[in-house]
Design a protein around this motif. Sequence first.
Motif: not given
Length: 477
Positions: A279, A326, A328, A334, A336-337, A339, A363, A438-439
């Motif tokens: 981010n 990662q 996905a 959605n 978002s991977s 990690r 998260s 996801p995320g």
Amino acid sequence: MTNFSESTVLVAGLGISGKSVIEALTPQVARVVTYDQKKPEADYHTAEEIRWEEISLVVTSPAFNPRTDFILAAQQRNIEVISEVELAWRLRVENKRMQEPAPWIGITGTNGKTSTTEMTSHMLQSQGYEAPAVGNIGKAVSHAAMDCTNDVLCVELSSFQLHFTYSLQLDCAAITNISADHLDWHGGMENYAHDKATVYKNVRKALVYNADDARVQQLAMQAEVQDSCKRIGVTLSQPQQGQIGIVNDWIVDNSGLTGKKNAVKLLNVQELPNLLEPNGKPYPHLLQDALIALALVLGFGANLEKSLEGLRAFAPGGHRIQTVAQYAPIIGENLSSIRFIDDSKATNAHAAEASLTSFRQHSVVWIGGGLAKGSRFDDLIERCAQRMRAAVIIGANQEPMRDALVKHAPDLSVTYIPANSDHVMRDAIAAAMQYAQPGDVVLLAPACASMDQFVSYADRGDQFAQCAKQWIETHNG
């Protein structure tokens, strides 16, 4: 160089540092004898066997705490006991260009000392110095100190090494932070902090301290240094006079190291891509390491622009908050991977907290646990539970972690991997992916040592990465 030519030296511990000591000493002394309870090739296997009347000096491994029987026996006979670091300081040779021994920059602390040492070395080497990272990382310091091609040594120093080290006079020194760790070895927090503070004694040019750590700041102010030494504080907030800090994402020098009387902007943190989260925000603990390393190299006298250029190019070493895989999944729209982040080097609660607090709330699927070393985890769980979606606990002694989770995060979903599992990390990854969305991140930041189920923290991190990739390959089919 100290003259040991008529000495018989007892080298205790035949691990990596012990073998290096033997190689360094053998040409210098009358005789080297060895002690190790577990190695058949050692000359002595118990303290009772040692012929103390022949021994002039003991060089001991960090594996032995100060209350070990042979150490007490030596001290009762007024035989000096020193570390490999102390030996290296006494044996250091002249740099072939400078005609004097290469100066040392020493870094210690509970966490961050490896990253800080690596950054310091990288910035100096990027501008032409032969400045290897040695000591607790890289080449053994007893070898590096006897290499006449080295211009400066960047030495990572553990509290174990510092305990039996007496005569260092470093050009620059830093303590990154201090929190409870290895208290069983040192015999308490005060003893641990005292040993860490050894790094500051008689510093010549720059004493660098974490101004956000009250204990470190106190040790820095109390340290006896040479008249030419500057004390430089480092903070993640706006720097006061005599400090380097952060203002609106800018690294700002208010210490005078850059030759300016007033505060001056040096570098925007966005120019340090290898220290940033996806981010765009910096990992706080890595940024603090970077500030300490920058203060050390500027205090040493390195070029400002070349130092900043070197810092921009630096990438942390393995097992330090490193994305290793990662995944996905396509769930609706959605993409978002998830990690997988390896921070296996987070071997105590303080380091794990720094890692966990780098991520947003709810998260993180956290993989923690291992060899607890007598530590408790109440503060860690209380402060970080809101960051977690779930937890997966590994390790041979899970009770301290379980107690903290039950007390401070009773509603958190937790899976405990049996201590006798033959596939610890594979099972931990599978359990974590039952929770991850996801995320999210699956974060290995164990807060514990690794030697209960793995060869080392590096082995633990390598297995985490390997098992994560294997899980992804299976589920991408």
